[in-house]
Enzyme design. Structure first.
Site, PDB file in Angstrom:
ATOM      1  N   LYS A  53       0.836  -1.208   0.000  1.00 48.80           N
ATOM      2  CA  LYS A  53       0.000   0.000   0.000  1.00 48.80           C
ATOM      3  C   LYS A  53       0.873   1.261   0.000  1.00 48.80           C
ATOM      4  CE  LYS A  53      -3.790  -2.438   2.166  1.00 48.80           C
ATOM      5  NZ  LYS A  53      -4.452  -2.853   3.416  1.00 48.80           N
ATOM      6  N   GLN A  97      -4.499  -1.301   9.640  1.00 47.06           N
ATOM      7  CA  GLN A  97      -4.438  -2.647   9.060  1.00 47.06           C
ATOM      8  C   GLN A  97      -5.036  -3.691  10.015  1.00 47.06           C
ATOM      9  OE1 GLN A  97      -3.324  -3.431   5.879  1.00 47.06           O
ATOM     10  NE2 GLN A  97      -4.061  -5.491   6.342  1.00 47.06           N
ATOM     11  N   ASP A 120     -10.894   3.079   3.993  1.00 43.48           N
ATOM     12  CA  ASP A 120     -11.219   1.651   3.934  1.00 43.48           C
ATOM     13  C   ASP A 120     -12.730   1.438   3.811  1.00 43.48           C
ATOM     14  OD1 ASP A 120      -9.497  -0.465   3.805  1.00 43.48           O
ATOM     15  OD2 ASP A 120      -9.082  -0.552   5.954  1.00 43.48           O
TER      16      ASP A 120
END
Ligand code: NDP
Length: 298
Positions: A53, A97, A120
């Site tokens: 990422k 994460q 997200d």
């Protein structure tokens, strides 16, 4: 008949170029989109995802930063980090994460992220916006990526029977919400299946569009697929394979070798849905930065 492959790698590459062009446009206004990824602990798979990422965001011209926190980080310490990022104007997107160490409640952390920075798309505000069809929220990256794959591959979802296997909050449920919406990539008739579904094959065989998000290696076999269906395999599993140096290989939730002779279009694993997830994360981050510009212009 052999199904046409839906090339997620190529489609993701196109989206990354579109994102890079948006980044250049924003730079003219003095804005560099910033994505901060927070990694707690040293889970090897998570570290790989996070590294990918950061690399992708930098390649698109963004400011990509990763905060690596020890596994001993307390929930209160993590919430303090999130609060600091929430108020930092150079940070447009925040991603914590998952999975988090077991002493930290993921829902509490997700709810702490400012919805405007939740790239997200997991915050309840963004999930709610998706359900009621508001387009100013963020949609979970993997299902958003699947819609892009369908649209950019010329799959007509309108009136199609779409069957999703899996009802997770990050894939199955938002996938259903997107497919049922009255806009491009939507207007499908949606069925969601899960581990309590009776006679799974009855449902999958009705699907014009079949989406597998199960986490069970090669569970969907060719005989469970309607001839000519479009098959999207979200699964990322490892299977023992003595021919590989690592002793394992990556595989999806669909048994590719039998499905490819029944479907009309299919995503491979790897190279299908996987590359789309990061591309959509970058796109969400650019959108977050664009919205700050729009707010400043008011
Ligand atoms: P979850 O484990 O959260 O959800 C799996 C879903 O599959 C559940 O709803 C479960 O049902 C259902 N399920 C499990 N077994 C069966 C069965 N035998 N029959 C029918 N349904 C079943 O997984 P995720 O949604 O997070 O991920 C799914 C897959 O997608 C995984 O392989 C994951 O690695 C992959 N993935 C890939 C991404 C990418 O970027 N390509 C991103 C995210 C995930 P129930 O709810 O009843 O337990």
């Amino acid at each position: 008949m052999r199904a046409e492959l839906i090339d997620g790698k190529a489609i993701a590459e196109t989206i990354r170029h579109e994102v890079a062009a948006d980044v250049t446009r924003l730079a003219a206004h003095g804005i560099i989109p910033g994505l901060t990824v927070v990694l707690v602990g040293d889970d090897a798979a998570s570290a790989t995802y996070v590294g990918a990422k950061e690399k992708a965001s930098k390649a698109a011209g963004m400011q990509g930063e990763t905060l690596r926190l020890p596994a001993s980080t307390t929930q209160a310490e993590l919430l303090t980090v999130v609060e600091r990022l929430n108020v930092d104007p150079s940070v447009h997107g925040i991603l914590v994460q998952m999975p988090l160490p077991s002493h930290i409640d993921p829902d509490t952390v997700i709810r702490h992220i400012l919805p405007e920075k939740d790239v997200d798309g997991f915050h309840p505000v963004n999930v709610g916006k998706l359900l009621i069809g508001h387009t100013d929220g963020f949609v979970s990256c993997t299902p958003a990526g699947v819609i892009e794959l369908l649209v950019r591959s010329g799959v007509d979802t309108r009136g199609a029977e779409a069957v999703i296997v899996g009802r997770s909050n990050i894939v199955g449920k938002p996938m259903a919400a997107l497919l049922v919406q009255g806009r491009a990539g939507g207007d499908a008739t949606v069925t969601i299946c899960h581990s309590r579904t009776k006679d799974l094959a009855f449902h999958t065989r009705r699907a014009d569009i079949l989406i597998a998000a199960i986490g069970r290696a090669e569970m969907i076999t060719g005989d469970m697929i309607k001839p000519g269906a479009v098959v999207i395999d979200v699964g990322m599993n490892t299977k023992p394979d003595a021919t590989k140096a690592k002793g394992t290989r990556l595989c999806g939730d669909v048994h590719f070798e039998s499905a490819v002779h029944v479907a009309s279009k299919i995503t491979p694993v790897p190279g299908g849905v996987g590359p789309m997830t990061i591309a959509m994360l970058l796109r969400n981050t650019v959108r977050a930065a664009e919205r700050t510009l729009a707010v400043a212009a008011r």
